[in-house]
Design a protein around this motif. Structure first.
Motif, mmCIF file in Angstrom:
data_model
loop_
_atom_site.group_PDB
_atom_site.id
_atom_site.type_symbol
_atom_site.label_atom_id
_atom_site.label_comp_id
_atom_site.label_asym_id
_atom_site.label_seq_id
_atom_site.Cartn_x
_atom_site.Cartn_y
_atom_site.Cartn_z
ATOM 1 N N UNK A 135 0.851 -1.194 0.000
ATOM 2 C CA UNK A 135 0.000 0.000 0.000
ATOM 3 C C UNK A 135 0.885 1.241 0.000
ATOM 4 N N UNK A 136 0.795 1.994 -1.087
ATOM 5 C CA UNK A 136 1.627 3.185 -1.249
ATOM 6 C C UNK A 136 1.047 4.415 -0.559
ATOM 7 N N UNK A 137 -0.264 4.552 -0.576
ATOM 8 C CA UNK A 137 -0.940 5.693 0.051
ATOM 9 C C UNK A 137 -2.341 5.235 0.432
ATOM 10 N N UNK A 138 -3.118 6.155 0.985
ATOM 11 C CA UNK A 138 -4.483 5.793 1.379
ATOM 12 C C UNK A 138 -5.275 5.202 0.225
ATOM 13 N N UNK A 139 -5.049 5.713 -0.984
ATOM 14 C CA UNK A 139 -5.861 5.314 -2.135
ATOM 15 C C UNK A 139 -5.110 4.503 -3.191
ATOM 16 N N UNK A 140 -3.803 4.287 -3.034
ATOM 17 C CA UNK A 140 -3.008 3.625 -4.075
ATOM 18 C C UNK A 140 -2.336 2.377 -3.523
ATOM 19 N N UNK A 141 -2.545 1.270 -4.220
ATOM 20 C CA UNK A 141 -1.963 -0.020 -3.863
ATOM 21 C C UNK A 141 -1.246 -0.579 -5.095
ATOM 22 N N UNK A 142 -0.264 -1.438 -4.866
ATOM 23 C CA UNK A 142 0.454 -2.100 -5.952
ATOM 24 C C UNK A 142 0.353 -3.600 -5.765
ATOM 25 N N UNK A 143 0.163 -4.304 -6.866
ATOM 26 C CA UNK A 143 0.099 -5.759 -6.874
ATOM 27 C C UNK A 143 1.075 -6.257 -7.940
ATOM 28 N N UNK A 144 1.895 -7.232 -7.591
ATOM 29 C CA UNK A 144 2.862 -7.816 -8.522
ATOM 30 C C UNK A 144 2.606 -9.315 -8.597
ATOM 31 N N UNK A 145 2.622 -9.852 -9.825
ATOM 32 C CA UNK A 145 2.479 -11.301 -10.006
ATOM 33 C C UNK A 145 3.429 -11.757 -11.109
ATOM 34 N N UNK A 146 3.580 -13.066 -11.230
ATOM 35 C CA UNK A 146 4.363 -13.587 -12.340
ATOM 36 C C UNK A 146 3.710 -13.167 -13.646
ATOM 37 N N UNK A 147 4.516 -12.821 -14.602
ATOM 38 C CA UNK A 147 4.050 -12.338 -15.901
ATOM 39 C C UNK A 147 3.085 -13.322 -16.572
ATOM 40 N N UNK A 148 3.337 -14.611 -16.419
ATOM 41 C CA UNK A 148 2.480 -15.610 -17.062
ATOM 42 C C UNK A 148 1.063 -15.610 -16.498
ATOM 43 N N UNK A 149 0.887 -15.072 -15.295
ATOM 44 C CA UNK A 149 -0.435 -15.009 -14.683
ATOM 45 C C UNK A 149 -1.109 -13.650 -14.844
ATOM 46 N N UNK A 150 -0.458 -12.717 -15.526
ATOM 47 C CA UNK A 150 -1.006 -11.363 -15.660
ATOM 48 C C UNK A 150 -2.366 -11.322 -16.352
ATOM 49 N N UNK A 151 -2.569 -12.021 -17.474
ATOM 50 C CA UNK A 151 -3.904 -11.968 -18.097
ATOM 51 C C UNK A 151 -5.009 -12.498 -17.161
ATOM 52 N N UNK A 152 -4.715 -13.601 -16.462
ATOM 53 C CA UNK A 152 -5.698 -14.137 -15.517
ATOM 54 C C UNK A 152 -5.958 -13.125 -14.402
ATOM 55 N N UNK A 153 -4.890 -12.540 -13.860
ATOM 56 C CA UNK A 153 -5.035 -11.578 -12.774
ATOM 57 C C UNK A 153 -5.824 -10.357 -13.240
ATOM 58 N N UNK A 154 -5.558 -9.879 -14.451
ATOM 59 C CA UNK A 154 -6.316 -8.746 -14.990
ATOM 60 C C UNK A 154 -7.797 -9.096 -15.107
ATOM 61 N N UNK A 155 -8.103 -10.291 -15.578
ATOM 62 C CA UNK A 155 -9.506 -10.714 -15.684
ATOM 63 C C UNK A 155 -10.143 -10.838 -14.299
ATOM 64 N N UNK A 156 -9.390 -11.381 -13.338
ATOM 65 C CA UNK A 156 -9.905 -11.516 -11.975
ATOM 66 C C UNK A 156 -10.220 -10.133 -11.407
ATOM 67 N N UNK A 157 -9.286 -9.193 -11.576
ATOM 68 C CA UNK A 157 -9.508 -7.834 -11.072
ATOM 69 C C UNK A 157 -10.688 -7.162 -11.762
#
Length: 191
Positions: A156-178
């Motif tokens: 969590x970078x600030x009250x309103x900004x968060x960062x999420x990192x995943x393996x590149x191969x899971x990025x499309x799935x993670x984008x769809x999940x989000x």
């Protein structure tokens, strides 16, 4: 250094609008450093190269566009502009010569998502076994966990900004999940 790859097909420049704004960060430099994090040489090298020392467990320390994220008792993730990675790795290798370390450019192996909005904690709680309420996951907090079946790092970078990192191969799935978890009408309302 291998060429830094852009975000995976289907995720580059993707912006998901719903209860939370989600964007895929493109061309972010990331370096994994594994070492005895209590060693003074490690803290000094990070301070010199990143502008901050070793963060406390479960935290992220930032200095402008550079961050050091605690990932494990012997591991940190260094985040910076992609074009800064070669210089940072060279300087760290020189500063840590003779110190038992593993230093690896993982820029092309990971994808970073930026999540913004007041409902980010609630969205992440739909898929991760973490308490994301403000009192438990304050600004500067970092965790390694799972979002659904995907291993992720979240901070969590600030009250309103968060960062999420995943393996590149899971990025499309993670984008769809989000996208599904932030869709209008999916608010749970417990935060």
């Amino acid at each position: 250094m291998p060429e830094v790859l852009s975000a995976p097909a289907g995720t580059a420049g993707r912006v998901i609008e719903g209860t939370v704004h989600v964007a895929v960060a493109d061309m972010v430099g990331m370096v994994t450093l594994k070492a005895d994090l209590s060693a003074p040489a490690v803290s000094a090298a990070l301070q010199d190269v990143m502008g901050v020392g070793v963060p406390m467990p479960l935290t992220v320390w930032a200095n402008g566009d550079r961050s050091v994220v605690w990932m494990a008792p012997d591991e940190v993730l260094l985040v910076m502009a992609a074009e800064a990675v070669d210089d940072a790795v060279a300087r760290l290798e020189a500063a840590l010569e003779g110190v038992h370390t593993l230093l690896c450019d993982v820029s092309s192996a990971r994808t970073m998502f930026r999540l913004e909005g007041s409902g980010v904690g609630e969205v992440l709680a739909k898929g991760a076994p973490i308490d994301f309420r403000d009192a438990a996951f304050a600004v500067g907090t970092a965790r390694r966990t799972h979002l659904g079946p995907v291993a992720v790092g979240i901070w969590r970078e600030s009250e309103m900004v968060w960062t999420l990192v995943c393996f590149r191969s899971y990025a499309p799935y993670t984008a769809d999940w989000l996208a599904a978890a932030t869709a209008p009408g999916t608010t749970v309302g417990h935060f």
